[in-house]
Scaffold this motif. Structure first.
Motif, short mmCIF file in Angstrom:
data_model
loop_
_atom_site.label_atom_id
_atom_site.label_comp_id
_atom_site.label_asym_id
_atom_site.label_seq_id
_atom_site.Cartn_x
_atom_site.Cartn_y
_atom_site.Cartn_z
N ASP A 23 0.82 -1.22 0.00
CA ASP A 23 0.00 0.00 0.00
C ASP A 23 0.86 1.27 0.00
OD1 ASP A 23 -2.49 -0.99 -0.20
OD2 ASP A 23 -3.03 -0.77 1.93
N ASP A 24 1.94 1.28 -0.82
CA ASP A 24 2.82 2.44 -0.94
C ASP A 24 3.60 2.77 0.33
OD1 ASP A 24 2.39 2.92 -3.57
OD2 ASP A 24 0.71 4.31 -3.22
N GLN A 25 3.64 1.84 1.27
CA GLN A 25 4.39 2.09 2.51
C GLN A 25 5.35 0.95 2.79
OE1 GLN A 25 1.16 3.25 5.39
NE2 GLN A 25 2.94 4.21 6.36
N TRP A 26 6.51 1.29 3.38
CA TRP A 26 7.49 0.26 3.73
C TRP A 26 7.21 -0.22 5.16
CZ3 TRP A 26 10.58 -2.19 0.44
CH2 TRP A 26 10.84 -1.59 -0.79
N TRP A 27 6.65 -1.42 5.28
CA TRP A 27 6.26 -1.96 6.59
C TRP A 27 7.37 -2.83 7.17
CZ3 TRP A 27 1.61 -0.50 8.68
CH2 TRP A 27 0.70 0.10 7.80
N PRO A 28 7.74 -2.58 8.43
CA PRO A 28 8.73 -3.48 9.05
C PRO A 28 8.11 -4.84 9.32
CG PRO A 28 7.99 -1.82 10.63
CD PRO A 28 7.27 -1.53 9.33
N VAL A 29 8.73 -5.88 8.83
CA VAL A 29 8.16 -7.22 8.94
C VAL A 29 8.94 -8.06 9.96
CG1 VAL A 29 8.06 -9.40 7.61
CG2 VAL A 29 7.12 -7.31 6.65
N MET A 30 10.26 -7.81 10.04
CA MET A 30 11.06 -8.64 10.95
C MET A 30 12.36 -7.91 11.27
SD MET A 30 11.31 -11.55 12.51
CE MET A 30 12.59 -12.54 13.30
N MET A 31 12.78 -7.99 12.52
CA MET A 31 14.07 -7.43 12.94
C MET A 31 14.75 -8.47 13.82
SD MET A 31 14.51 -3.51 13.71
CE MET A 31 14.93 -3.08 15.37
N ASP A 32 16.07 -8.53 13.76
CA ASP A 32 16.79 -9.61 14.48
C ASP A 32 17.06 -9.23 15.93
OD1 ASP A 32 18.55 -7.64 13.68
OD2 ASP A 32 20.16 -9.02 13.14
N THR A 33 16.01 -8.92 16.66
CA THR A 33 16.14 -8.52 18.07
C THR A 33 16.02 -9.75 18.98
OG1 THR A 33 13.77 -8.20 18.31
CG2 THR A 33 15.06 -6.29 17.58
N PRO A 34 16.52 -9.65 20.21
CA PRO A 34 16.37 -10.77 21.15
C PRO A 34 14.90 -11.16 21.33
CG PRO A 34 17.93 -9.19 22.01
CD PRO A 34 17.33 -8.56 20.79
N ALA A 35 13.99 -10.19 21.37
CA ALA A 35 12.58 -10.51 21.59
C ALA A 35 12.02 -11.35 20.44
CB ALA A 35 11.76 -9.24 21.75
N GLU A 36 12.45 -11.04 19.21
CA GLU A 36 11.97 -11.82 18.06
C GLU A 36 12.48 -13.26 18.14
OE1 GLU A 36 9.83 -11.44 15.80
OE2 GLU A 36 9.48 -9.30 15.58
N TYR A 37 13.76 -13.42 18.53
CA TYR A 37 14.27 -14.79 18.69
C TYR A 37 13.49 -15.52 19.79
CZ TYR A 37 18.19 -14.34 15.48
OH TYR A 37 18.94 -14.21 14.34
N ALA A 38 13.20 -14.79 20.88
CA ALA A 38 12.47 -15.41 21.99
C ALA A 38 11.09 -15.89 21.54
CB ALA A 38 12.34 -14.42 23.15
N ASP A 39 10.48 -15.17 20.60
CA ASP A 39 9.16 -15.57 20.09
C ASP A 39 9.21 -16.91 19.35
OD1 ASP A 39 7.98 -13.32 21.07
OD2 ASP A 39 7.91 -12.24 19.16
N HIS A 40 10.42 -17.35 18.97
CA HIS A 40 10.57 -18.63 18.26
C HIS A 40 10.98 -19.76 19.21
CE1 HIS A 40 10.85 -15.74 14.93
NE2 HIS A 40 10.71 -16.71 14.07
N ALA A 41 10.83 -19.53 20.52
CA ALA A 41 11.39 -20.47 21.52
C ALA A 41 10.91 -21.91 21.34
CB ALA A 41 11.07 -19.98 22.93
N ASP A 42 9.61 -22.07 21.09
CA ASP A 42 9.08 -23.44 20.98
C ASP A 42 9.72 -24.18 19.79
OD1 ASP A 42 6.81 -25.23 22.18
OD2 ASP A 42 6.72 -25.50 20.01
N LEU A 43 9.87 -23.44 18.68
CA LEU A 43 10.52 -24.03 17.50
C LEU A 43 11.95 -24.44 17.83
CD1 LEU A 43 10.79 -24.49 14.37
CD2 LEU A 43 11.48 -22.08 14.22
#
Ligand SMILES: C[S@@+](CC[C@H](N)C(=O)[O-])C[C@H]1O[C@@H](n2cnc3c(N)ncnc32)[C@H](O)[C@@H]1O
Length: 209
Positions: free
Chosen positions: A56-76
């Motif tokens: 929609d003509d905007q640059w949306w942040p989809v993913m950043m390599d932060t500790p919180a994002e890694y933590a969200d993958h803990a079960d995997l």
């Protein structure tokens, strides 16, 4: 962290270098406490890479390599072994982390964006990773295809909207994917599903990932 990923750009996807200063981290922590939120998702000072997609003509942040994002993958990260299927390549954070686990033998990744694949795919060329360009609901698999773990991460917002195909991002709900892969996985997991379920009994969420 995916520090080996360099800034780059394609027509509908871009990788940008981001810096979180110590002062900004302090301000973010103060703001989180004021709003009664925990500070675990506050980004610590450091350098990061952000994947943005044009929508929609905007640059949306989809993913950043932060500790919180890694933590969200803990079960995997805790349960993946053998053959693994990931829906959503993103920055390749999950792929990188799984490749460091000797229990994981091969990773299939289904990614809908050709530009995301063009930016991130080349980093995994020499590894036991197969990237498939398709939407995860359209990709067809042989009847006998099975994985020890199937992980769904195609959403950017933590939202109860993603519980229903009518309102979910991309029109794909958690439940639809869980059902589609029910006979093909020893275990399934999905980004932020636990947070969304918690929300049904708790205060509103403001997180995005
Ligand atoms: C939040 S990112 C995934 C982050 C990833 N787990 C990582 O470790 O970097 C979501 C990804 O899903 C992709 N995506 C969105 N809809 C999709 C679909 N229907 N099928 C496959 N991939 C999709 C997006 O292009 C994006 O690359």
């Amino acid at each position: 962290m995916t520090s080996f990923v360099l800034p780059a750009e394609r027509p509908t996807a871009r990788l940008t270098a981001e810096v979180q200063t110590a002062e900004q981290a302090r301000l973010d922590a103060v703001a989180a406490r004021k709003q009664g939120q925990d500070t675990l998702s506050v980004i610590p000072p450091g350098e990061y890479v952000c994947l943005r997609v044009l929508y929609d003509d905007q640059w949306w942040p989809v993913m950043m390599d932060t500790p919180a994002e890694y933590a969200d993958h803990a079960d995997l990260f805790e349960h993946a072994r053998g053959r693994v299927l990931l829906h959503g390549l993103g920055l390749g954070c999950a792929v990188s982390a799984l490749l460091a686990d000797p229990a994981v033998e091969h990773i299939d990744v289904v990614e809908a964006s050709a530009d995301v694949i063009a930016l991130i795919g080349p980093y995994f060329r020499d590894y036991p990773v197969t990237i498939h360009h398709a939407s995860c609901v359209d990709k067809t698999w042989p009847d006998d295809a099975r994985w020890s773990y199937v992980w769904h991460d195609i959403w950017t917002e933590v939202s109860v909207d993603n519980l229903d195909d009518e309102t979910a991002e991309h029109g794909i709900s958690y439940g639809r994917l869980a059902q589609l892969f029910a006979g093909r996985a020893d275990r399934q997991g999905a980004w932020a599903f636990d947070l969304v379920v918690d929300y049904l009994d708790g205060p509103p969420l403001s997180a995005a990932g």
